[in-house]
Structure formats: structure tokens, C-alpha cells
Design an enzyme around this catalytic site. Structure first.
Site, PDB file in Angstrom:
ATOM      1  N   THR A 185       0.708  -1.174   0.136  1.00  0.00           N
ATOM      2  CA  THR A 185       0.192   0.189   0.025  1.00  0.00           C
ATOM      3  C   THR A 185       0.858   1.315   0.090  1.00  0.00           C
ATOM      4  O   THR A 185       1.853   1.188   0.689  1.00  0.00           O
ATOM      5  CB  THR A 185      -0.727   0.005   1.310  1.00  0.00           C
ATOM      6  OG1 THR A 185      -1.792  -1.081   1.055  1.00  0.00           O
ATOM      7  CG2 THR A 185      -1.481   1.164   1.365  1.00  0.00           C
ATOM      8  N   GLY A 215      -9.744  -4.030   3.162  1.00  0.00           N
ATOM      9  CA  GLY A 215      -8.573  -3.799   4.239  1.00  0.00           C
ATOM     10  C   GLY A 215      -8.625  -2.504   5.085  1.00  0.00           C
ATOM     11  O   GLY A 215      -9.516  -1.806   5.120  1.00  0.00           O
ATOM     12  N   ASP A 216      -7.503  -2.228   5.505  1.00  0.00           N
ATOM     13  CA  ASP A 216      -7.372  -0.991   6.549  1.00  0.00           C
ATOM     14  C   ASP A 216      -7.382   0.277   5.592  1.00  0.00           C
ATOM     15  O   ASP A 216      -7.802   1.351   6.290  1.00  0.00           O
ATOM     16  CB  ASP A 216      -6.237  -1.046   7.414  1.00  0.00           C
ATOM     17  CG  ASP A 216      -5.081  -1.109   6.579  1.00  0.00           C
ATOM     18  OD1 ASP A 216      -4.682  -1.918   6.107  1.00  0.00           O
ATOM     19  OD2 ASP A 216      -4.109  -0.059   6.809  1.00  0.00           O
ATOM     20  N   THR A 236       0.476   0.304   6.796  1.00  0.00           N
ATOM     21  CA  THR A 236       0.595  -0.603   5.736  1.00  0.00           C
ATOM     22  C   THR A 236       1.036  -1.986   6.266  1.00  0.00           C
ATOM     23  O   THR A 236       1.332  -2.207   7.355  1.00  0.00           O
ATOM     24  CB  THR A 236       1.825  -0.299   4.581  1.00  0.00           C
ATOM     25  OG1 THR A 236       1.832  -1.135   3.554  1.00  0.00           O
ATOM     26  CG2 THR A 236       2.961  -0.210   5.385  1.00  0.00           C
ATOM     27  N   GLY A 237       0.518  -2.841   5.596  1.00  0.00           N
ATOM     28  CA  GLY A 237       0.705  -4.371   5.944  1.00  0.00           C
ATOM     29  C   GLY A 237      -0.296  -5.364   6.059  1.00  0.00           C
ATOM     30  O   GLY A 237      -1.338  -4.942   5.191  1.00  0.00           O
ATOM     31  N   MET A 238      -0.532  -6.078   7.214  1.00  0.00           N
ATOM     32  CA  MET A 238      -1.598  -6.719   6.886  1.00  0.00           C
ATOM     33  C   MET A 238      -3.055  -5.992   7.658  1.00  0.00           C
ATOM     34  O   MET A 238      -3.026  -5.730   8.828  1.00  0.00           O
ATOM     35  CB  MET A 238      -1.531  -7.791   8.017  1.00  0.00           C
ATOM     36  CG  MET A 238      -2.734  -9.143   8.253  1.00  0.00           C
ATOM     37  SD  MET A 238      -3.348  -9.717   6.587  1.00  0.00           S
ATOM     38  CE  MET A 238      -1.898 -10.521   6.512  1.00  0.00           C
ATOM     39  N   GLY A 239      -3.712  -5.794   6.706  1.00  0.00           N
ATOM     40  CA  GLY A 239      -4.808  -4.703   7.062  1.00  0.00           C
ATOM     41  C   GLY A 239      -5.844  -5.204   8.252  1.00  0.00           C
ATOM     42  O   GLY A 239      -6.134  -4.401   9.082  1.00  0.00           O
TER      43      GLY A 239
END
Length: 325
Positions: A185, A215-216, A236-239
Site C-alpha cells: 500500500t 482492508g485498512d 501498511t501491512g496486514m490490514g
């Protein structure tokens, strides 16, 4: 304001920020409002073309809001970036669906989720913010609104992304890849020459996600949050992990209470580390900037970086991390 006086005042604000939380709502906030640091653009990952676009605009007198929009649009059009905009990896059914949000210095926000066939979802999000009474539009409603606003439909599934998706279909194996998470992201924060802040976040989401997954990134408070009196944060990363803590909102609130951007990012990451026993299996990362232009970042796994444009210099900066393997 001369640079020497700015640094002196910034130091005074830093002292105020490091004292009791009650002071941040009084004298420290007033000091931060008075400070007008040089314009700066910062973004998740090594998206220096995006920060250079935004930074160049800022130093030409553009507003922070215009700069963050145009900055992230660079990656939305980048076909080599299969995690944002045109050419983004599809979901497991072959649909390229995009999510984005944007926030203005006034605290206004716009967002789109599960948007198909529009190359620049961040621009649609801005239209939602400026032309409707709503904050978020989704799916077919978001597409219909975009078309009404003059956006043109476009096939976003490139030949390369389609080929990679068909290859994935052979095994249909899905698991997060650290520092890739099947997507990178772009979230961006900017301060303009007036000292105002704006932010934007845009993504095609997890590659080969379930149809309908969001996601986030487009969630105000999760993938992006800012308060023009305090500062802003992007994630960013695992939402899914970021949404559970409303991580970006948490970072800004911690800065409001007196923590530096670095301290705030570290505490936000530790909230997830302390509550999720599987934290070693995924990455989350935050980048924050306060009104004085100070930047902090933190992540779970080593490897996350952020791009910065400041006074004509473009840099890619490694983030400190909880795990250093």
C-alpha cells in the site's frame, strides 16, 4: 521564520510534548500551530517517484491536499506496481478492486471501497469528500458516482497481472509474505508551506483476496488519520491487524498525549504484538509526522522503509523494527 528561530521553537515544542499529556492540549499545541516547517512529503515504502511529485508541488506552492492526491496517483498509474491502481493484482475471482481514502487539513475525509474499472480511486475519494454529504461509497455505487463525476471506465487487469493470477489458480495457496503481504500500500502525508497537513492512502488490497474483502487502507482511522493541530499517520501491512487497533488513529492520539512520532508508532505496533500471538506471521508498519515535521516509523519485521522528500532531496529510509531477524 528564520531556520535558527524555527529550530529553537521546535525544540521548545519538543520539550512541551515530552512532559505531561495535559500540556499537549494547551501551550504545546499552540506552539505547534505557530511552527511552519519547510514543506515535506513522506510515504510508505520506497515510492520516491510519488514523494518527489508531491514534494516538488509543495515547494511550488501547492496545497498539501493537492500534493498527496497527485503524489499517490503516480503509483496508481504505475503498471509495474501490482499492488496499487491500474495493474493491481486481482482477487481470487479475477476482479481488480481498489480502495482509497483522503483527508484534508480541515478534518474532512472521503473514501471508496471495492471500486472497479477506475484507475485513480484516490481522486474519486476526494470527490466523495468534496461533492457529497458522505465519507464512504462502495462498489457499484462508487463506480456510478465516479462516472457521474466524469471518470472513465478502464480495464485494470493487465496481461501480466492476469497471467500471475492464472498461475496462482493452479495451487490457490494463500498466505502472507512478510514485507510484501501480497501488496504494498502507498500511504502519504504532506505538510505545505502554510504548515497545513493532508494525507492519502490507496491500494488494490491483498492479492488473490476473497471477493469483497476490504482492508485498512480506505478506513479513516485505520490506514490513515490526521489532525491538523497534531499530526498524521499512515499504515501498511496486514490490514486486518491494523483495523483491529485503529492503528493510525491510535498513533495520532498518542502524539496528542505528548509522544513523539517515533514513540507513537512503536506503541501502536506493540499493541498488536502484545495482543496477537501470531504476530510473527505478518507485517504491520506505521509512518507518522507531527506538525513540526518530525517523522517516526516502526514495524514488526525488519525490512520496511519509507520515502521522504525534503528541500529538494529524495531519500528512502529504513524503519526500526520490533524483530531484527
Amino acid at each position: 521564520m528564520k531556520r535558527r528561530n524555527f529550530l529553537k521553537n521546535a525544540g521548545m515544542a519538543g520539550v512541551a510534548l515530552s512532559t505531561t499529556p495535559s500540556l499537549i492540549s494547551q501551550s504545546a499545541l499552540n506552539n505547534l500551530k505557530m511552527l511552519k516547517p519547510s514543506p515535506v512529503a513522506v510515504a510508505t515504502w520506497n515510492f520516491q517517484n510519488a514523494t518527489k511529485m508531491a514534494g516538488t508541488m509543495l515547494y511550488s506552492g501547492a496545497s498539501a491536499l493537492d500534493a498527496v492526491e497527485k503524489g499517490v496517483m503516480i503509483e496508481e498509474s504505475n503498471l509495474k506496481n501490482t499492488t496499487v491502481g491500474n495493474g493491481g493484482a486481482p482477487d481470487r475471482d479475477g476482479n481488480v478492486t481498489l480502495d482509497a481514502c483522503i483527508m484534508s487539513p480541515e478534518g474532512n475525509a472521503g473514501s471508496v471501497v471495492y471500486l472497479k474499472e477506475i484507475e485513480h480511486p484516490v481522486s474519486v475519494a476526494r470527490k466523495v469528500m468534496e461533492e457529497t454529504p458522505h465519507v464512504m461509497l462502495a462498489g457499484e455505487g462508487a463506480l456510478q458516482f465516479a462516472i457521474q463525476q466524469g471518470f472513465k471506465k478502464k480495464n485494470l487487469l493487465t496481461e501480466e497481472s492476469e497471467k500471475a493470477w492464472k498461475e496462482w489458480l493452479k495451487d490457490k495457496e494463500y498466505k502472507p509474505i512478510i514485507n510484501i503481504e501480497n501488496h504494498d500500500t502507498i500511504g502519504m502525508l504532506c505538510i505545505d508551506e502554510n504548515g497545513d497537513m493532508a494525507g492519502a492512502c490507496t491500494t488494490s488490497g491483498l492479492g488473490y483476496k476473497m471477493n469483497g474483502r476490504v482492508g485498512d487502507s480506505p478506513i479513516i482511522g485505520a490506514g490513515l488519520y490526521l489532525d491538523n493541530e497534531v499530526g498524521g499517520a499512515v499504515a501498511t501491512g496486514m490490514g486486518e491487524a491494523i483495523m483491529k487497533s485503529l492503528g493510525s488513529f491510535l498513533v495520532v492520539e498518542l502524539m496528542r498525549q505528548g509522544k513523539s512520532p517515533q514513540e507513537a508508532c512503536e506503541e501502536a505496533v506493540m499493541r498488536t504484538v502484545n495482543k496477537d500471538p501470531n504476530y510473527k506471521d505478518f507485517q504491520i508498519a506505521f509512518v507518522a509526522m507531527n506538525k513540526a515535521g518530525e517523522i517516526g516509523s516502526y514495524c514488526i519485521h525488519k525490512g520496511f522503509t519509507y520515502a521522504k522528500y525534503y528541500e529538494g532531496e529524495s531519500t528512502n529510509n529504513p524503519s526500526s523494527s520490533y524483530l531484527n531477524e
